[in-house]
Design an enzyme around this catalytic site. Structure first.
Site, PDB file in Angstrom:
ATOM      1  N   ASP A 174       1.027  -1.145  -0.074  1.00 16.63           N
ATOM      2  CA  ASP A 174       0.045  -0.040   0.126  1.00 16.63           C
ATOM      3  C   ASP A 174       0.855   1.309   0.038  1.00 16.63           C
ATOM      4  OD1 ASP A 174      -1.361   2.170   1.408  1.00 16.63           O
ATOM      5  OD2 ASP A 174      -3.223   0.899   1.077  1.00 16.63           O
TER       6      ASP A 174
ATOM      7  N   ASP B 155      -6.793   5.339 -10.172  1.00 16.74           N
ATOM      8  CA  ASP B 155      -8.324   4.888 -10.413  1.00 16.74           C
ATOM      9  C   ASP B 155      -8.939   6.050 -10.011  1.00 16.74           C
ATOM     10  OD1 ASP B 155     -10.896   3.944 -10.235  1.00 16.74           O
ATOM     11  OD2 ASP B 155     -10.350   1.975  -9.704  1.00 16.74           O
TER      12      ASP B 155
ATOM     13  N   LYS C 132     -17.835   7.136  -9.513  1.00 16.41           N
ATOM     14  CA  LYS C 132     -19.121   7.327  -8.835  1.00 16.41           C
ATOM     15  C   LYS C 132     -18.893   8.031  -7.517  1.00 16.41           C
ATOM     16  CE  LYS C 132     -21.006   3.067 -10.457  1.00 16.41           C
ATOM     17  NZ  LYS C 132     -21.678   1.654  -9.992  1.00 16.41           N
TER      18      LYS C 132
ATOM     19  N   LYS D  66       0.728   3.246 -24.193  1.00 10.04           N
ATOM     20  CA  LYS D  66       0.080   2.660 -25.161  1.00 10.04           C
ATOM     21  C   LYS D  66      -1.615   3.260 -24.875  1.00 10.04           C
ATOM     22  CE  LYS D  66       2.784  -1.019 -26.358  1.00 10.04           C
ATOM     23  NZ  LYS D  66       3.246  -2.695 -26.527  1.00 10.04           N
ATOM     24  N   PHE D  67      -1.775   3.072 -23.594  1.00  8.70           N
ATOM     25  CA  PHE D  67      -3.213   3.557 -23.201  1.00  8.70           C
ATOM     26  C   PHE D  67      -3.623   4.836 -23.520  1.00  8.70           C
ATOM     27  CE2 PHE D  67      -5.332   5.565 -19.626  1.00  8.70           C
ATOM     28  CZ  PHE D  67      -6.782   4.812 -19.680  1.00  8.70           C
ATOM     29  N   GLU D  68      -2.646   5.694 -23.097  1.00  9.00           N
ATOM     30  CA  GLU D  68      -2.624   7.157 -23.500  1.00  9.00           C
ATOM     31  C   GLU D  68      -3.098   7.573 -24.792  1.00  9.00           C
ATOM     32  OE1 GLU D  68      -0.654  11.576 -22.127  1.00  9.00           O
ATOM     33  OE2 GLU D  68       0.131   9.605 -21.420  1.00  9.00           O
TER      34      GLU D  68
END
Length: 247
Positions: free
Chosen positions: A128, A151, A155, A227-229
């Site tokens: 953590d 993350d 919500k 790659k995500f970006e």
């Protein structure tokens, strides 16, 4: 929360010695997910971990002893599969990097890749992040803390799980050297706004954004494009970078 012992350096300012006792370490900003491990990831966890892995049980680290030198220090929280962190460590052999990630596949992948590339300026916690900051890293010991694409917990009922909260950034400030930077990036505009609101409340920081009308900075060249970006940019998704300096 048990207050960690104070660092031995009596020259540190009082605020650098103390760990904020409000860091909500009972609330997790992540969810552990089970997943299949590749052979490379298993190798990283079994063969490479004993050399480069770190644990909470080791307590407060002397970073010069840990890396065998005095150098600039960068900590990245939540490095995912490690692509960005590996690239940075390879590009900047003069800098030491500490990665913190709770997901085993990502830790295994990073360690396997670091070993194959012969990197010696990288250490890893599978713990953590709040516990590592509070109990393992000395006060005023790091030059940069990176938090890329955490993350967003979109919500409203889950907003309390977002890692960027006032106790967190106060804890980070005590671990940064004076002049050190907290660099955050997100592809959720609402979370970017949340980050800027939290930082506006946090004492001991100044925003490095060039314009007073916006808290954001252009993506700096030193932050690798993942790659995500890249995929998100093709789809028209925005990315917001925020960089604050400890005063």
């Amino acid at each position: 929360m048990t207050d960690p012992s104070k660092p031995e350096n009596d020259d540190l300012p009082r605020e650098a010695e103390e760990t904020p006792n409000k860091a909500h370490r009972g609330i997790k900003s992540y969810v552990l997910r089970a997943g299949r491990m590749t052979a490379a990831q298993e190798r990283g966890l079994t063969e490479v971990w004993p050399q480069w892995g770190l644990t909470l049980d080791a307590g407060r680290q002397d970073l010069d002893t840990l890396f065998g030198r005095s150098a600039p220090r960068v900590v990245e929280i939540g490095f995912g599969m490690g692509q960005s962190l590996i690239e940075q460590a390879e590009r900047h052999p003069e800098t030491d990097f500490i990665g913190i990630e709770v997901h085993a596949p990502g830790v295994g992948k990073l360690l396997d890749e670091a070993d194959k590339r012969g990197l010696t300026n990288l250490r890893v916690y599978r713990e953590d992040a709040l516990a590592v900051l509070a109990d393992c890293l000395p006060a005023a010991s790091i030059d940069t803390l990176q938090l890329f694409f955490p993350d967003p917990w979109p919500k409203k009922k889950h907003h309390k799980r977002r890692i960027v909260q006032l106790p967190f950034v106060e804890l980070v400030r005590t671990r940064l050297k004076p002049g050190g930077t907290l660099h955050m990036a997100t592809d959720w505009e609402a979370y970017a706004e949340h980050m800027s609101e939290i930082m506006a409340e946090a004492p001991g920081y100044e925003n490095t954004a060039p314009a007073e009308t916006s808290p954001y900075v252009a993506r700096p060249a030193f932050r690798p494009l993942t790659k995500f970006e890249t995929r998100g940019e093709r789809l028209g998704h925005g990315v917001w970078d925020l960089i604050y300096r400890r005063t």
